[in-house]
Structures are given as structure tokens and as C-alpha cells.
Design an enzyme around this catalytic site. Structure first.
Site, PDB file in Angstrom:
ATOM      1  N   LYS A   9       0.826  -1.212   0.000  1.00 54.11           N
ATOM      2  CA  LYS A   9       0.000   0.000   0.000  1.00 54.11           C
ATOM      3  C   LYS A   9       0.866   1.272   0.000  1.00 54.11           C
ATOM      4  CE  LYS A   9      -3.962  -2.170   2.349  1.00 54.11           C
ATOM      5  NZ  LYS A   9      -4.950  -2.005   3.464  1.00 54.11           N
ATOM      6  N   ASN A 112      -1.883   0.198   6.802  1.00 55.60           N
ATOM      7  CA  ASN A 112      -1.350  -1.067   7.320  1.00 55.60           C
ATOM      8  C   ASN A 112      -0.488  -1.845   6.317  1.00 55.60           C
ATOM      9  OD1 ASN A 112      -3.445  -1.858   5.734  1.00 55.60           O
ATOM     10  ND2 ASN A 112      -4.546  -2.989   7.308  1.00 55.60           N
ATOM     11  N   HIS A 115      -2.069  -5.463   1.531  1.00 53.75           N
ATOM     12  CA  HIS A 115      -3.390  -6.071   1.338  1.00 53.75           C
ATOM     13  C   HIS A 115      -3.220  -7.561   1.066  1.00 53.75           C
ATOM     14  CE1 HIS A 115      -7.413  -6.868  -0.281  1.00 53.75           C
ATOM     15  NE2 HIS A 115      -6.802  -7.522  -1.250  1.00 53.75           N
ATOM     16  N   GLU A 126      -9.574 -10.161  -7.784  1.00 54.75           N
ATOM     17  CA  GLU A 126      -8.624  -9.065  -7.547  1.00 54.75           C
ATOM     18  C   GLU A 126      -7.423  -9.137  -8.491  1.00 54.75           C
ATOM     19  OE1 GLU A 126      -9.947  -8.547  -2.870  1.00 54.75           O
ATOM     20  OE2 GLU A 126      -7.914  -9.253  -3.306  1.00 54.75           O
TER      21      GLU A 126
HETATM   22  O1  CDP Z   1      -7.120  -5.720   4.868  1.00 55.59           O
HETATM   23  P1  CDP Z   1      -7.919  -6.684   5.714  1.00 55.59           P
HETATM   24  O2  CDP Z   1      -8.597  -7.764   4.912  1.00 55.59           O
HETATM   25  O3  CDP Z   1      -7.083  -7.236   6.845  1.00 55.59           O
HETATM   26  O4  CDP Z   1      -9.050  -5.812   6.449  1.00 55.59           O
HETATM   27  P2  CDP Z   1     -10.535  -5.424   5.973  1.00 55.59           P
HETATM   28  O5  CDP Z   1     -11.418  -5.583   7.160  1.00 55.59           O
HETATM   29  O6  CDP Z   1     -10.902  -6.147   4.723  1.00 55.59           O
HETATM   30  O7  CDP Z   1     -10.417  -3.864   5.676  1.00 55.59           O
HETATM   31  C1  CDP Z   1      -9.832  -3.403   4.485  1.00 55.59           C
HETATM   32  C2  CDP Z   1      -8.911  -2.256   4.822  1.00 55.59           C
HETATM   33  O8  CDP Z   1      -9.682  -1.174   5.339  1.00 55.59           O
HETATM   34  C3  CDP Z   1      -7.873  -2.524   5.916  1.00 55.59           C
HETATM   35  O9  CDP Z   1      -6.727  -3.211   5.457  1.00 55.59           O
HETATM   36  C4  CDP Z   1      -7.545  -1.119   6.389  1.00 55.59           C
HETATM   37  O10 CDP Z   1      -6.646  -0.465   5.496  1.00 55.59           O
HETATM   38  C5  CDP Z   1      -8.921  -0.448   6.294  1.00 55.59           C
HETATM   39  N1  CDP Z   1      -9.636  -0.440   7.582  1.00 55.59           N
HETATM   40  C6  CDP Z   1      -9.655   0.730   8.335  1.00 55.59           C
HETATM   41  O11 CDP Z   1      -9.108   1.752   7.919  1.00 55.59           O
HETATM   42  N2  CDP Z   1     -10.327   0.745   9.552  1.00 55.59           N
HETATM   43  C7  CDP Z   1     -10.942  -0.348  10.015  1.00 55.59           C
HETATM   44  N3  CDP Z   1     -11.590  -0.308  11.169  1.00 55.59           N
HETATM   45  C8  CDP Z   1     -10.927  -1.539   9.259  1.00 55.59           C
HETATM   46  C9  CDP Z   1     -10.255  -1.557   8.050  1.00 55.59           C
HETATM   47 MG    MG Z   2     -10.127  -7.673   3.561  1.00 55.64          MG
END
Ligand code: CDP
Ligand code: MG
Length: 138
Positions: A9, A112, A115, A126
């Protein structure tokens, strides 16, 4: 063998950590089938994270993901989706296990570093979102 989709990212690219993350994923046993540096447009970010459109962090997420260059990757390994999720660690770096990419390089739950696809079905969607078939090695 199976495939997953990974992204380094904008926070991690900006911090100069892309090379270390690529070395980390190769050391973890992933083979790179496709890779490119690209600045995702706002529209691409909205579409890519469509599933989160109703969540309070969606606007900020779209803004962040289109704010600078990312590295997009198609990866191959055994159980690629599960293995990559284990390699990157929990969404929130504060909860990520020691030695995971997010523990090592993520700034926050939003910024973070990486992805990872959450299912084989989404991995295929994707990968196709960012790569044409001829851009992947065989
Ligand atoms: O990336 P991952 O699958 O671990 O998490 P997700 O629940 O699919 O969320 C996608 C992305 O949204 C995360 O990787 C974060 O960058 C963002 N996010 C956030 O900013 N705040 C949250 N509470 C949850 C996710
Ligand atoms: Mg996700």
C-alpha cells in the site's frame, strides 16, 4: 498450488519498504507471477473496496489508497490465500503477530502496509482487476 492477490500500500511504498516486503514474501515461499507499480485512481479504489462502502472508514480508505503509488502482485504458493494472510498478520498492527509484515511495517489499522485477498474467489477477482492474462508468467 494456488494464487492470491497482494498489494504493497501507499504508506509502505512511501516509507521505502517495498523492497523489504518483496524480499520477505519471497523468503516466505511465494512465487511472483505478476508485479507492477501503479497509482490507483479514486474510482479504482472505490471499486476495489466496494464491499466496505457502508463502513465509516470507507472515504478515508479510498483517499489513502489513491494517495500515492502501490505495488500490486499476483502470488503463487501452496494455500496462497491462507498463507499470505498469515504472513501479513492482523489488520491492526497492534494485534499482528511478531514477525508478520504488518507488525514490522504497518503504521496503523488504516495505513497497514499490505493487502491480502480473503478467499480464492476474491483472489481471482482481484488479480483480474489489476492484471491481464498475458501480464502473468506461467
Ligand atoms: O485488509 P484486511 O482484509 O485485513 O481488512 P478489511 O477488514 O478487509 O479492511 C480493508 C482495509 O480497510 C484494511 O486493510 C484497512 O486499510 C482499512 N480499515 C480501516 O481503515 N479501519 C478499520 N476499522 C478496518 C479496516
Ligand atoms: Mg479484507
Amino acid at each position: 498450488m494456488s494464487r492470491t492477490f497482494a498489494m504493497i500500500k501507499p504508506d509502505a511504498v512511501q516509507a521505502g519498504n517495498a523492497g523489504k516486503i518483496i524480499a520477505h514474501l519471497q523468503d516466505a515461499g511465494f512465487r511472483v507471477l505478476g508485479m507492477k507499480l501503479t497509482q490507483i485512481s479514486r474510482q479504482q479504489a472505490e471499486k476495489f473496496y466496494e464491499v466496505h462502502a457502508a463502513r465509516p472508514f470507507y472515504g478515508e480508505l479510498v483517499e489513502f489508497m489513491s494517495s500515492g503509488p502501490s505495488v500490486v502482485l499476483a502470488l503463487e504458493s501452496d494455500n496462497a490465500v491462507t498463507k499470505w494472510r498469515e504472513t501479513i498478520g492482523a489488520t491492526d498492527p497492534a494485534e499482528a503477530a511478531e514477525g508478520t509484515i504488518r507488525k514490522l511495517y504497518a503504521e496503523s489499522k488504516g495505513k497497514n502496509a499490505v493487502h491480502g485477498s480473503d478467499s480464492d474467489e476474491n483472489a481471482a477477482i482481484e488479480i483480474a482487476f489489476f492484471f491481464s492474462g498475458t501480464e502473468l508468467v506461467g
